[in-house]
Design an enzyme around this catalytic site. Sequence first.
Site, mmCIF file in Angstrom:
data_model
loop_
_atom_site.group_PDB
_atom_site.id
_atom_site.type_symbol
_atom_site.label_atom_id
_atom_site.label_comp_id
_atom_site.label_asym_id
_atom_site.label_seq_id
_atom_site.Cartn_x
_atom_site.Cartn_y
_atom_site.Cartn_z
ATOM 1 N N ASP A 42 -134.163 -35.929 20.739
ATOM 2 C CA ASP A 42 -133.466 -37.215 20.793
ATOM 3 C C ASP A 42 -133.272 -37.722 19.368
ATOM 4 O OD1 ASP A 42 -132.757 -39.951 21.115
ATOM 5 O OD2 ASP A 42 -133.781 -40.017 23.046
ATOM 6 N N SER A 61 -132.416 -45.672 27.709
ATOM 7 C CA SER A 61 -132.291 -46.201 26.356
ATOM 8 C C SER A 61 -132.594 -47.707 26.335
ATOM 9 C CB SER A 61 -130.903 -45.873 25.808
ATOM 10 O OG SER A 61 -130.830 -46.082 24.430
ATOM 11 N N HIS A 116 -130.456 -37.436 23.477
ATOM 12 C CA HIS A 116 -130.590 -38.805 23.970
ATOM 13 C C HIS A 116 -129.805 -39.006 25.265
ATOM 14 C CE1 HIS A 116 -131.462 -43.061 23.640
ATOM 15 N NE2 HIS A 116 -130.181 -43.350 23.788
#
Length: 274
Positions: free
Chosen positions: A225, A95, A254
Amino acid sequence: MPTITTTDGVDIFYKDWGSGQPIVFSHGWPLSADDWDTQMLFFVGHGFRVIAHDRRGHGRSSQVADGHDMDHYADDLAALTAHLDLKNAVHVGHSTGGGEVVHYIARHGESRVAKAAILSAVPPLMVQTASNPGGLPKEIFDGLQAQLAAGRSQFYWDLAAGPFYGFNRPERKPQQPVILNWWRQGMMGGAKAHYDGIVAFSQTDFTEDLKRITVPVLVMHGDDDQIVPYADSGPLSAKLLRNGTLKTYKGFPHGMPTTEAETINADLLAFIRS
């Protein structure tokens, strides 16, 4: 606790386990090095040296008011790698950590880097602009900041219990320990760092960074995601990289390094050994 102190006086906490080729893990917003526990245990058990740090303002690192931007994140990572004199390292970022890894390699060079992997990562650019029409409207990120300022405890709980791990999907059963651990990590960090970090991960354009990188990079992204939407991230990053490989995971959320750790760890190991 092991820490380094940056040139601007910030104490950065880190973990350093094992020996062998180093793998350096950069965590996502608003978490800590603890988010990599599953990966660190797996890879130290396979003969690697594993390192993970708490980003400035996060986890056990200093809760400073300033420096919550990608330049400082990359420089802090560079300071850590220099302090530990890491060579032939594999950098893995999830991320926001994926953006940190990309910016670190482009900004500080590849002399210490062998490979990289970015998972559910924010590059090339999250926010919608004239040149990035597929991005998310800035109002979405303004809303995240407003929710954090209004009460981040509830905000963090709702994120972990909902879209982060896909627990809002009918086919996915919420895992309370996973939700609690995400919330715990978020609440360890500083509100100011997390507030500013939303701008850092959403508005930083990594396009030129990606173009500069020549080492092999594995781009791993789930097509479900809900935090960093697939179409405007993973495939675009892989195209911009000179030596990038895209691996798409059908239905993965995610937070796939946690909920899909067995698959992710195996694929990372195969990439590192290849």
